[in-house]
Design an enzyme around this catalytic site. Sequence first.
Site, PDB file in Angstrom:
ATOM      1  N   ASP A   1       0.849  -1.188   0.000  1.00 48.39           N
ATOM      2  CA  ASP A   1       0.000   0.000   0.000  1.00 48.39           C
ATOM      3  C   ASP A   1       0.886   1.240   0.000  1.00 48.39           C
ATOM      4  O   ASP A   1       2.005   1.199  -0.523  1.00 48.39           O
ATOM      5  CB  ASP A   1      -0.940  -0.039   1.216  1.00 48.39           C
ATOM      6  CG  ASP A   1      -2.301   0.577   0.922  1.00 48.39           C
ATOM      7  OD1 ASP A   1      -2.344   1.776   0.617  1.00 48.39           O
ATOM      8  OD2 ASP A   1      -3.320  -0.140   1.008  1.00 48.39           O
TER       9      ASP A   1
ATOM     10  N   HIS B   1      -3.802   6.374   3.026  1.00 40.62           N
ATOM     11  CA  HIS B   1      -4.516   5.169   2.612  1.00 40.62           C
ATOM     12  C   HIS B   1      -3.954   3.914   3.268  1.00 40.62           C
ATOM     13  O   HIS B   1      -4.698   3.064   3.780  1.00 40.62           O
ATOM     14  CB  HIS B   1      -4.446   5.055   1.083  1.00 40.62           C
ATOM     15  CG  HIS B   1      -5.281   3.977   0.490  1.00 40.62           C
ATOM     16  ND1 HIS B   1      -4.817   2.683   0.314  1.00 40.62           N
ATOM     17  CD2 HIS B   1      -6.538   3.981   0.003  1.00 40.62           C
ATOM     18  CE1 HIS B   1      -5.751   1.949  -0.256  1.00 40.62           C
ATOM     19  NE2 HIS B   1      -6.813   2.709  -0.448  1.00 40.62           N
TER      20      HIS B   1
ATOM     21  N   SER C   1     -11.246  -0.584  -1.181  1.00 40.77           N
ATOM     22  CA  SER C   1      -9.988  -0.552  -0.426  1.00 40.77           C
ATOM     23  C   SER C   1     -10.224  -0.782   1.055  1.00 40.77           C
ATOM     24  O   SER C   1      -9.366  -1.321   1.760  1.00 40.77           O
ATOM     25  CB  SER C   1      -9.283   0.798  -0.610  1.00 40.77           C
ATOM     26  OG  SER C   1      -8.617   0.874  -1.825  1.00 40.77           O
TER      27      SER C   1
END
Length: 710
Positions: free
Chosen positions: A179, A254, A617
Amino acid sequence: MEISIYWVHLLVVLCLGMFMKSLCHVESTDANVYIVTLRQAPAAHYYGELRSDFTHGSPSSERLNIHKPRFRNTSRTDQRYGSHIARVHDSLLKRVLRGEKYLKLYSYHYLINGFAVLVTPYQADKLSRRREVANVILDFSVKTATTHTPQFLGLPNGAWIQEGGFEYAGEGIVIGFVDTGIDPTHPSFADDISEHPYPVPAHFSGICEVTREFPSGSCNRKLVGARHFAASAITRGIFNSTQDYASPFDGDGHGTHTASVAAGNHGVPVVVAGHHFGNASGMAPRSHIAVYKALYRSFGGFAADVVAAIDQAAQDGVDMISLSITPNRRPPGIATFFNPIDMALLSAVKAGIFAVQAAGNTGPSPKSMSSFSPWIYTVGAASHDRVYSNSIVLGNNLTINGAGLAPGTNGTMYTLILAMHALNNETTTAKDMYVGECQDSSSFNQDLVQGNLLICSYSIRFVLGLSTIKQALQTAKNLSATGVVFYMDPFVIGFQLNPVPLQMPGIIIPSSDISKVFLQYYNSSLERDELTKKIIKFGAVASICGGLKANYSNAAPKVMYYSARGPDPEDGFLDDADIMKPNLVAPGNSIWAAWSSAGTDSVEFQGENFAMMSGTSMAAPHVAGLAALIKQKFPNFSPSAIASALSTTASPHDKNGGPIMAQRAYANPDLNQSPATPFDMGSGFVNATGALNPGLIFDSSFCACEIVRQ
């Protein structure tokens, strides 16, 4: 283990810069990164030994005995085979590209036998003609595709109880995250918040890079490994080490969010904009986290770096890999399955590693799936039963629903004043056509705004990040306004607004049609001078109810409009692949989770410790965490056994016993929905407790089939 990476990275940058400079002197300057796969098997295939025996009987943790590949003690840590493979790669490049310029970026040896190399198309074609080469693919780009969901999934009184409570749920299992990195300072990743100390996972051999942004001591018994991969991005000249951080540190937000959804610590207070929204927990709060940063905030990422990250994660000894990332487009080649990311994950699964991936946020059209291969567990996004609703009551007793995690005005009515009607004498729309978005307090007359509700326009510029709610709130604060009301510009069509934090009373009216009704009331309440037509009285008043309190009464789950749908496309021509995707759906909408202190993925949550995000996600790490609980209870389960346990226990019904609904349109999704099909939700909605008591298991194993090129 910690290792300083600063000087290594600096050397790589210098070398790449010298190579790119020398490349400019050759005739062909269209060099690009290619991923070359060889026919010879990778290291994991030699070291892995698949045990396919199955002990029949009662499906308990003692007797249900489905085995993963068993490795010899030197299978992952012995570097001799990897060095040998790297020398083979170098030898091949020297023979084929004799005297020509090229730059090898990575040698992959553990999951796939291949390398990433910067060459021209002509050189790539020469490599593809060699008998020992199986495939040559142009590198492609990839992109990034909680306080209540443990309760909604029944974990506290179900799955966690079976593991001995939240203080043991997932303990000993290492989840690898490919990620945007992680913020190691976040309390969700601390190892000292419990009286029960974290164990050291003996099977994990990863390292922790040390940089200025990721100093010594960043890793601990919870965050057990952290690396970053950026060679492909650096060759393109788009890597900004100041912005993107040449380290595992998360400059986007994120990666921090997804890691905490799966394995964040239990009971961490969620405080955003000064408001408390409960306590957060990951699905497997005692699992360990290993981070492999391959995506960056300013450009996303590239397959060559992602493959390197996956290859390293497997070699380090992770138990599962979570990817909340998808390709920007369908990978090139004769089939989507044969792209290097999926091929690396195939070997990872053969090595006993469960691989879970987000379906993608390209729904609701058919064949919009962005996770392709049958060995990857693909997760779509669904809602859960918690919603935050806000509303405003107008002086004519009309109530309008809206969004905004904001306090209310406690029933008190305040005067409404449109930003365009509160300009000072020096400001005109000719000077600033966007002044109605309330981005600059110096444009307004404070005497008019003070103590009132300021009305601001929410235009496409907010969607693009050119204007921000946070700046509009600062304007209102500078002008001593009581609160803010945002109306939707008519040019913002079909935009779905997530709840955003507001530090003062406020609301966002989420549609342009309802905004027209609001503005009609406002305009009809104005009093103007008959001769000059100037406003002499602002007659519209309103009370903001506030949106800090959650509502748990709506039907859930439902498949979200953005969740990618099947059938699974086999290739760029959208032929069906005869593989069911997604595998199932999990909570992915309005998910509270940890946020990086430098996170910029959502402007409205900058500087906060937590953020509410939506997407597949967010759904994928829910399943990664639940898979860790299964792995903890059944340590000999193969990846396909874990997948079977999840799929065969998934529910096709919502919390009220009716069919799960699927949203069918981007605009007004709740008005365009119908019962979900397997192409929307796969097997159904994940059942956390049921997956730990699966009963019948459908297991499958790896079959190596030789493909002969004619």
